[in-house]
Design an enzyme around this catalytic site. Sequence first.
Site, PDB file in Angstrom:
ATOM      1  CD1 TRP A 132      43.751 -82.331  28.965  1.00 36.65           C
ATOM      2  CD2 TRP A 132      41.816 -81.630  28.074  1.00 36.65           C
ATOM      3  NE1 TRP A 132      43.659 -82.838  27.692  1.00 36.65           N
ATOM      4  CE2 TRP A 132      42.493 -82.428  27.122  1.00 36.65           C
ATOM      5  CE3 TRP A 132      40.584 -81.074  27.733  1.00 36.65           C
ATOM      6  CZ2 TRP A 132      41.965 -82.682  25.861  1.00 36.65           C
ATOM      7  CZ3 TRP A 132      40.059 -81.333  26.473  1.00 36.65           C
ATOM      8  CH2 TRP A 132      40.750 -82.122  25.557  1.00 36.65           C
ATOM      9  CG  ASP A 191      40.313 -84.169  34.297  1.00 35.38           C
ATOM     10  OD1 ASP A 191      40.295 -85.399  34.081  1.00 35.38           O
ATOM     11  OD2 ASP A 191      40.345 -83.316  33.371  1.00 35.38           O
ATOM     12  CE  LYS A 240      42.583 -88.430  26.638  1.00 36.03           C
ATOM     13  NZ  LYS A 240      42.012 -87.403  27.461  1.00 36.03           N
TER      14      LYS A 240
HETATM   15  C1  PLP Z   1      41.354 -86.000  27.275  1.00 39.73           C
HETATM   16  C2  PLP Z   1      41.178 -85.247  28.514  1.00 39.73           C
HETATM   17  C3  PLP Z   1      40.016 -84.501  28.768  1.00 39.73           C
HETATM   18  C4  PLP Z   1      38.896 -84.361  27.761  1.00 39.73           C
HETATM   19  O1  PLP Z   1      38.221 -85.546  27.644  1.00 39.73           O
HETATM   20  P1  PLP Z   1      36.934 -85.696  26.699  1.00 39.73           P
HETATM   21  O2  PLP Z   1      36.478 -87.068  27.055  1.00 39.73           O
HETATM   22  O3  PLP Z   1      37.404 -85.549  25.300  1.00 39.73           O
HETATM   23  O4  PLP Z   1      35.962 -84.658  27.073  1.00 39.73           O
HETATM   24  C5  PLP Z   1      39.904 -83.859  29.974  1.00 39.73           C
HETATM   25  N1  PLP Z   1      40.887 -83.922  30.893  1.00 39.73           N
HETATM   26  C6  PLP Z   1      42.021 -84.616  30.682  1.00 39.73           C
HETATM   27  C7  PLP Z   1      43.070 -84.657  31.744  1.00 39.73           C
HETATM   28  C8  PLP Z   1      42.200 -85.301  29.494  1.00 39.73           C
HETATM   29  O5  PLP Z   1      43.320 -86.000  29.273  1.00 39.73           O
END
Ligand code: PLP
Length: 356
Positions: free
Chosen positions: A102, A169, A193
């Site tokens: 990511w 993030d 998540k």
């Molecule tokens: C799942 C995830 C993403 C991507 O998320 P989307 O909502 O599918 O765009 C980005 N960063 C992290 C740390 C993730 O776990």
Amino acid sequence: MKKHNFSAGPSILPQEVFEKAAQAVLDFKGSGLSLLEISHRSKDFVAVMEEARTLALELLGLTGKGYQALFLSGGASLEFLRVPYNLMTLHGKAAYLDTGTWAAGAIKEAKQFGDTIVVASSKADNYTYIPKDYTIPEDADYFHCTSNNTIFGTQMFSFPETKVPVVCDMSSDIFSRQLDFSKFDLIYAGAQKNMGPAGTTLIIVKEEILGKTGRQIPNILDYKQHIDKESMYNTPSVFAIYTSYLTLQWLKENGGITVMEKKNDAKAALLYAEIDRNPLFQGTSNAEDRSKMNVTFLLKDEAHTEQFDKIWKAKGISGLPGHRSVGGYRASIYNAMPIESVQVLVEAMQDLEKSV
Ligand SMILES: *Cc1c(COP(=O)(O)O)cnc(C)c1O
């Protein structure tokens, strides 16, 4: 029977959240209308949006500190580009820490906007650790990191001290542990998540960092526009936002982040102890960087795969295989997962040991 769901995302939510969300789809607040058929500008939904934004800041300890909370669409992946669009000055530069798939995705998007400096990367070691010795250029417009690497099972337990704005993030560990969130200038997290269903992303932004790039930003990608329109610039993802709001309420009623963190620590300790004790298994990430949200591990001998898979499936466990890019196993043990489910997984690992 309800499964023990270790899926990495979309993932487990509290059962009472599922029930309340389902009820709202049938009859929202006794209105005789579904949450899904009312205007997002109706009094009832505007109140949901307002309360959800307020509650997110409150739980993070950021009320009255110059931050705004937004619930936008496009997933965390859209923030990979919305961040540089809003924060990287024309001819400026940004610093990124590369700790996983990511993070690399965020870097790739930033490169389209300007000088993107990767201050450190653990890619050469298949992202099994978090790099710690690196320097953030003082003239960078911002520093970007990923607090928890969902795919590789590593987590940042310390964050650099720097004068440049810090962007993080936190998709897979937001609301799971106490941090001084005021050290971050922009936090984003896809809901699916640890917070809600897929379809919305929580963005927490310190207003004073915006509006400094000299770029023309299309409205839909401009955080300022979304703030001015109170997160209703366009039709928001009403179901995802309402369900996330229910989870935030659940979190508050159950003691907030500090109580959740204790439970998460206990779950992670239980599972890692078994991975380290059981001679058939091994962890895949560097011991001091082990994630408390996504626990990645392998069978030392792949010949046991079929039997182990049979055992855990028979116990009602779901979602255990690792990400398709890494294989092995990954137990995602987000806030809503009870320790009893982790105990069932530990028993499955012990049953395998007894059976070979
Ligand atoms: C799942 C995830 C993403 C991507 O998320 P989307 O909502 O599918 O765009 C980005 N960063 C992290 C740390 C993730 O776990």
